[in-house]
Design an enzyme around this catalytic site. Structure first.
Site, PDB file in Angstrom:
ATOM      1  N   HIS A   1      -4.223   7.165   6.166  1.00  0.00           N
ATOM      2  CA  HIS A   1      -4.009   5.500   6.355  1.00  0.00           C
ATOM      3  C   HIS A   1      -5.025   4.817   7.171  1.00  0.00           C
ATOM      4  CE1 HIS A   1      -1.569   1.760   7.238  1.00  0.00           C
ATOM      5  NE2 HIS A   1      -1.287   1.985   6.134  1.00  0.00           N
TER       6      HIS A   1
ATOM      7  N   ASP B   1       0.634  -1.161   0.035  1.00  0.00           N
ATOM      8  CA  ASP B   1      -0.149  -0.090   0.025  1.00  0.00           C
ATOM      9  C   ASP B   1       0.791   1.303  -0.035  1.00  0.00           C
ATOM     10  OD1 ASP B   1       0.592  -0.915   2.554  1.00  0.00           O
ATOM     11  OD2 ASP B   1      -0.746   0.295   3.396  1.00  0.00           O
TER      12      ASP B   1
ATOM     13  N   HIS C   1       7.937  -0.267  12.866  1.00  0.00           N
ATOM     14  CA  HIS C   1       6.751  -1.111  11.877  1.00  0.00           C
ATOM     15  C   HIS C   1       7.212  -2.619  11.826  1.00  0.00           C
ATOM     16  CE1 HIS C   1       3.296  -1.250   9.666  1.00  0.00           C
ATOM     17  NE2 HIS C   1       3.873  -1.426   8.568  1.00  0.00           N
TER      18      HIS C   1
HETATM   19 ZN   LIG Z   1       0.389   0.680   5.139  1.00  0.00          ZN
HETATM   20 ZN   LIG Z   2       2.996  -0.973   6.334  1.00  0.00          ZN
END
Ligand SMILES: [Zn+2]
Ligand SMILES: [Zn+2]
Length: 303
Positions: free
Chosen positions: A269, A66, A142
């Protein structure tokens, strides 16, 4: 001139009609920087009338689809449109290999100068500089290596004082004063710059905080940024889900903006589980009043 931010994509991983995946454009003095390039970015660039040949630098936060999957298509389009301008792409380790495999199997032969810069490490680093801005990358937390980006304007030149300069006829004198230089001829001071100028507009800065768990380490990287874009995938009711997937809630994004003493916060997001984005704004504003939703095709001026 302020930094102009145009939102191109505000969605997250799974599709939602009306929301494209993450991307935005930063414009400083007519130089364009594309940040992240999810699917649909090319369509939004077209809709916003962006002259894509002016995009000289692309910053990719991480290699989740994404944020990345629009990039191979965009580069192929640049090639098909006979792009001549140089292009620099910055991203995490693996971006070179991923793009190279793509070009190899597509038999795409890039006809313009394309330089891929892989970022690594756990510290904030400067990745580029030109006459107007310094750009830094900094690590996020992340599920895979992820970087945020900070675009900082350089100190600007003073502004000419219209009331004081109306009798100055020579362009070269005005140019010197605008640069903050006194005008001296044959050793004689003609115009003292400080008497004919107003203080420069303070430099603005824009921080892009892509996918990340709530992380107060950001303070050391982006404290004082004029505007922060911070991901806000979830609402408070799904805070545990945010934690488990290394994402943030709108409230957490707002707490980071407050901690970093920003003037303005953009949140985006959004998870496709939420049809209405107004609750994101409501929850964020409890912590940080100057919060705005990243609405696609909307422009924000950072100054
Ligand atoms: Zn993302
Ligand atoms: Zn991500």
């Amino acid at each position: 001139m302020p930094i102009k931010i145009t939102i191109l994509g505000s969605g997250s991983a799974t599709p939602f009609l009306g929301r494209h995946q993450t991307s935005l454009l930063a414009d400083t003095e007519g130089t364009l920087y594309l940040i992240d390039c999810g699917e649909g970015t090319q369509m939004r660039l077209l809709e916003c009338g962006v002259k894509t040949s002016k995009i000289g630098h692309i910053f990719i936060s991480h290699l989740h689809g994404d944020h990345f999957l629009g990039l191979p298509g965009l580069i192929s389009s640049f090639n098909s449109l006979s792009r001549k301008a140089e292009l620099h792409i910055y991203g995490p380790p693996g971006i070179k290999e991923l793009l190279s495999i793509n070009f190899y199997y597509q038999q795409t032969f890039i006809d313009f100068t394309l330089t891929l810069h892989e970022i690594s490490g756990d510290n904030k680093i400067q990745i580029m500089e030109n006459g107007y801005v310094n750009v830094f990358a900094f690590p996020l937390k992340h599920r895979i290596p992820t970087y945020g980006y900070l675009i900082e304007e350089k100190q600007k030149k003073p502004n000419l004082d219209p009331a004081k300069i109306k009798n100055i006829r020579h362009i070269q004198h005005l140019t010197a004063l605008k640069s903050g230089n006194d005008v001296v001829e044959n050793g004689v001071l003609i115009y003292k710059a400080a008497d004919y100028t107003l203080p420069a507009t303070p430099p603005a800065s824009f921080a892009f905080v892509s996918d990340t768990i709530y992380n107060t380490d950001l303070e050391q990287y982006i404290k004082g940024a004029t505007c922060i874009y911070h991901e806000a995938t979830f609402l408070d009711s799904h805070e545990a889900r945010a934690q488990a997937t290394y994402h943030s809630t709108a409230s957490q994004a707002a707490q980071i903006a407050k901690l970093c003493q920003a003037n303005m916060l953009l949140i985006g997001h959004f998870s496709s589980r939420y049809k209405d984005t107004e609750p994101f704004l409501k929850e964020a504003k409890k912590h940080f009043e100057h919060t705005y939703l990243a609405v696609e095709k909307k422009e924000f001026l950072v100054e």
